[in-house]
Design a protein around this motif. Structure first.
Motif, PDB file in Angstrom:
ATOM      1  N   HIS A  32      -6.082 -19.329 -19.234  1.00  0.00           N
ATOM      2  CA  HIS A  32      -5.093 -19.131 -20.286  1.00  0.00           C
ATOM      3  C   HIS A  32      -5.537 -19.937 -21.503  1.00  0.00           C
ATOM      4  N   ASN A  34      -4.177 -20.684 -25.789  1.00  0.00           N
ATOM      5  CA  ASN A  34      -3.417 -20.410 -27.004  1.00  0.00           C
ATOM      6  C   ASN A  34      -3.708 -21.555 -27.968  1.00  0.00           C
ATOM      7  N   PHE A  38      -5.278 -24.914 -23.373  1.00  0.00           N
ATOM      8  CA  PHE A  38      -5.976 -23.964 -22.511  1.00  0.00           C
ATOM      9  C   PHE A  38      -6.065 -24.504 -21.097  1.00  0.00           C
ATOM     10  N   GLU A  39      -6.330 -23.566 -20.179  1.00  0.00           N
ATOM     11  CA  GLU A  39      -6.572 -23.909 -18.786  1.00  0.00           C
ATOM     12  C   GLU A  39      -7.865 -23.226 -18.360  1.00  0.00           C
ATOM     13  N   ASP A 157      -7.380 -22.668 -28.678  1.00  0.00           N
ATOM     14  CA  ASP A 157      -7.814 -21.430 -28.048  1.00  0.00           C
ATOM     15  C   ASP A 157      -9.255 -21.065 -28.379  1.00  0.00           C
TER      16      ASP A 157
END
Length: 185
Positions: A32, A34, A38-39, A157
């Motif tokens: 993910h 944005n 983030f991950e 991101d």
């Protein structure tokens, strides 16, 4: 004085970008992303028992890339695997950098660190970097997760794939080191 290392942070950013296409060896994914965080999750299988993987993991000077250091040499890295311990780097003239702080340790199973690496170090962000070891087949599945969040004017991101590439490179280097006993160039 730490501002003198601005070039080193810029170099890390460039190398992060270059590493995105060189990573190999790990199943990498930006889970993910944005503008505020983030991950990343990566899994690599290492053909070795958990104790050997753990012993290597906690000695980053043997496998971390010198291109991703402030000093230019991974030999200056150390990791004290205890709560409150430091993933640190010695700098010339008695200086140093605290990259991450250890918050959780379960030898041969898990280590969790908090902080920010490379170009994130001097920015308004924080993260959790976790390594989980799980016995699997002829060795260990090593899962690395990196959750970053906070403020960067250009947004986080856009940095997620670069961080993913850099960390995938480190995972591949660790795998190679554990399986061959040779420090990667």
């Amino acid at each position: 004085m730490i501002r003198d290392f601005g070039f080193r942070a810029m170099r890390c950013a460039w190398v992060l970008s270059a590493a995105t296409s060189l990573a190999g060896g790990a199943a990498a994914a930006v889970v993910h992303a944005n503008p505020s965080g983030f991950e990343i999750k990566q899994v690599v299988h290492i053909a070795a028992p958990p104790a050997r993987v753990w012993a290597a993991l906690i000695r980053p000077a043997n496998w971390w890339s010198s291109h991703h250091t402030y000093s230019g040499s991974a030999a200056n890295l150390s990791l004290d695997p205890r709560p409150g311990g430091c993933f640190c780097e010695a700098l010339p003239n008695g200086g140093g950098v605290q990259h991450l702080v250890v918050v959780t340790v379960q030898p041969n199973a898990e280590i969790e660190l908090r902080g920010a690496l490379g170009p994130f170090h001097a920015r308004g962000v924080d993260g959790a970097l976790t390594f989980d070891l799980a016995p699997a087949g002829d060795g260990v599945d090593l899962t690395m997760t990196n959750d970053m969040g906070g403020y960067m004017s250009e947004g986080l991101d856009s940095w997620a794939p670069k961080a993913d590439g850099m960390l995938a490179e480190q995972m591949a280097r660790l795998k190679r080191y554990v399986e061959t006993g040779v420090t990667p160039p």
